[in-house]
Motif scaffolding. Sequence first.
Motif, short mmCIF file in Angstrom:
data_model
loop_
_atom_site.label_atom_id
_atom_site.label_comp_id
_atom_site.label_asym_id
_atom_site.label_seq_id
_atom_site.Cartn_x
_atom_site.Cartn_y
_atom_site.Cartn_z
N PRO A 20 -27.97 3.93 9.71
CA PRO A 20 -28.04 2.48 9.50
C PRO A 20 -28.66 1.72 10.66
O PRO A 20 -29.06 0.58 10.49
CB PRO A 20 -26.56 2.10 9.32
CG PRO A 20 -25.81 3.15 10.08
CD PRO A 20 -26.60 4.41 9.91
N ARG A 21 -28.73 2.31 11.85
CA ARG A 21 -29.25 1.59 13.01
C ARG A 21 -30.74 1.85 13.17
O ARG A 21 -31.27 2.82 12.62
CB ARG A 21 -28.52 2.06 14.28
CG ARG A 21 -28.76 3.52 14.59
CD ARG A 21 -27.95 3.99 15.77
NE ARG A 21 -28.44 3.43 17.03
CZ ARG A 21 -27.93 3.73 18.22
NH1 ARG A 21 -26.90 4.55 18.30
NH2 ARG A 21 -28.41 3.21 19.30
N PRO A 22 -31.45 1.03 13.93
CA PRO A 22 -32.85 1.35 14.24
C PRO A 22 -32.95 2.71 14.93
O PRO A 22 -32.26 2.96 15.93
CB PRO A 22 -33.27 0.21 15.17
CG PRO A 22 -32.33 -0.91 14.85
CD PRO A 22 -31.02 -0.25 14.50
N THR A 23 -33.78 3.57 14.43
CA THR A 23 -33.83 4.95 14.93
C THR A 23 -35.05 5.24 15.79
O THR A 23 -35.20 6.36 16.26
CB THR A 23 -33.83 5.94 13.75
OG1 THR A 23 -34.94 5.67 12.90
CG2 THR A 23 -32.53 5.83 12.96
N GLU A 24 -35.91 4.25 16.01
CA GLU A 24 -37.13 4.52 16.78
C GLU A 24 -36.81 5.00 18.20
O GLU A 24 -37.48 5.92 18.70
CB GLU A 24 -38.03 3.30 16.81
CG GLU A 24 -39.44 3.60 17.33
CD GLU A 24 -40.14 4.69 16.52
OE1 GLU A 24 -40.89 5.47 17.13
OE2 GLU A 24 -39.91 4.78 15.29
N PRO A 25 -35.80 4.42 18.91
CA PRO A 25 -35.49 4.97 20.24
C PRO A 25 -35.06 6.43 20.18
O PRO A 25 -35.40 7.21 21.08
CB PRO A 25 -34.35 4.07 20.73
CG PRO A 25 -34.54 2.79 19.99
CD PRO A 25 -35.03 3.19 18.63
N ILE A 26 -34.33 6.82 19.14
CA ILE A 26 -33.92 8.22 18.98
C ILE A 26 -35.14 9.09 18.70
O ILE A 26 -35.32 10.15 19.30
CB ILE A 26 -32.89 8.36 17.85
CG1 ILE A 26 -31.63 7.58 18.19
CG2 ILE A 26 -32.56 9.82 17.60
CD1 ILE A 26 -30.62 7.53 17.06
N ARG A 27 -36.01 8.64 17.81
CA ARG A 27 -37.19 9.40 17.46
C ARG A 27 -38.12 9.55 18.67
O ARG A 27 -38.71 10.60 18.89
CB ARG A 27 -37.94 8.72 16.30
CG ARG A 27 -37.10 8.63 15.02
CD ARG A 27 -37.83 7.98 13.86
NE ARG A 27 -38.89 8.86 13.41
CZ ARG A 27 -40.16 8.73 13.75
NH1 ARG A 27 -40.54 7.74 14.54
NH2 ARG A 27 -41.06 9.58 13.32
N GLU A 28 -38.22 8.49 19.47
CA GLU A 28 -39.05 8.54 20.67
C GLU A 28 -38.48 9.55 21.67
O GLU A 28 -39.21 10.33 22.27
CB GLU A 28 -39.15 7.16 21.30
CG GLU A 28 -40.11 7.10 22.49
CD GLU A 28 -40.21 5.70 23.06
OE1 GLU A 28 -40.97 5.53 24.03
OE2 GLU A 28 -39.52 4.78 22.56
N ARG A 29 -37.15 9.53 21.83
CA ARG A 29 -36.52 10.46 22.78
C ARG A 29 -36.71 11.91 22.34
O ARG A 29 -36.91 12.80 23.17
CB ARG A 29 -35.02 10.13 22.90
CG ARG A 29 -34.31 10.95 23.96
CD ARG A 29 -32.90 10.45 24.18
NE ARG A 29 -32.88 9.15 24.83
CZ ARG A 29 -32.94 8.96 26.14
NH1 ARG A 29 -33.08 9.99 26.95
NH2 ARG A 29 -32.90 7.75 26.65
N LEU A 30 -36.67 12.16 21.04
CA LEU A 30 -36.83 13.52 20.52
C LEU A 30 -38.29 13.91 20.35
O LEU A 30 -38.58 15.00 19.86
CB LEU A 30 -36.09 13.65 19.18
CG LEU A 30 -34.57 13.52 19.24
CD1 LEU A 30 -33.98 13.58 17.84
CD2 LEU A 30 -33.97 14.61 20.13
N ARG A 31 -39.20 13.02 20.73
CA ARG A 31 -40.63 13.27 20.66
C ARG A 31 -41.11 13.51 19.23
O ARG A 31 -42.00 14.34 18.98
CB ARG A 31 -41.00 14.49 21.53
CG ARG A 31 -40.69 14.34 23.02
CD ARG A 31 -41.65 13.35 23.68
NE ARG A 31 -41.72 13.56 25.11
CZ ARG A 31 -41.01 12.90 26.01
NH1 ARG A 31 -40.16 11.99 25.62
NH2 ARG A 31 -41.15 13.15 27.31
N LEU A 32 -40.54 12.77 18.29
CA LEU A 32 -41.02 12.83 16.92
C LEU A 32 -42.23 11.91 16.78
O LEU A 32 -42.51 11.08 17.64
CB LEU A 32 -39.91 12.42 15.96
CG LEU A 32 -38.68 13.34 15.94
CD1 LEU A 32 -37.58 12.76 15.07
CD2 LEU A 32 -39.04 14.74 15.49
#
Length: 226
Positions: A20-32
């Motif tokens: 439910p939260r914005p996931t771009e920081p997570i995706r950026e951290r995981l190098r997606l």
Amino acid sequence: MPAPLLLTFAELEFLLASCPRPTEPIRERLRLTPNGPGKGVMAAGLASLVIRGLCVADPADPENPDGVTLQPELLAVTATLASSHTQTSAGGWYGEQAATTHFFDTPRLRIAFRPGTFGHFAVDLGDGAEPLSKAVNAFVDWCARDGGPAATVVQSTAGGDVVSLAVALKPDGTWYLSDDADSPDHGTPTSRAVIRRQLADLLDRAPDLQSAAAGPVPAARPHAGA
């Protein structure tokens, strides 16, 4: 020790889409891939999860109009990503080899992602009450298990509070500590005990849950000499 859960990048993209939260920081951290996945990647991730039995598709279920039910281990992964208060990345080098682990923490669970070849991640679930410095120190020790040269760069974000440091072990057994993530072996000579205390001081802290998350750990590479 239980075997880690293995997820492909497409499976992970499908799980992140349900957060439910914005996931771009997570995706950026995981190098997606930046700017989100394409529909083909999402479809491939769902199909793979269904085939592996990690996700059940039942569009006829009136209580589940989306037709998808995640198995408990995937629910734990998704819930931890969605509610993590601290995100930490540790990148290490031992000899000519490199390794990375990303930690996401909630008060109850810690999830660790270890990127592998061909776009897959090994995922471990741990105790969120365990000090984060314990997990990161274990990563440092793993990189230094054969002696130097070895180096580790750490960045951790808790709300808007970002901390980082770098450590290096030379072949002669000397440890170095630096607050410059780009130069892990250009720091001050120190001891392993001091590094443990510094990691505890930086990582075992109460997060500022009202602030936004920051980006991924910067790339770094140990240099040949101090």
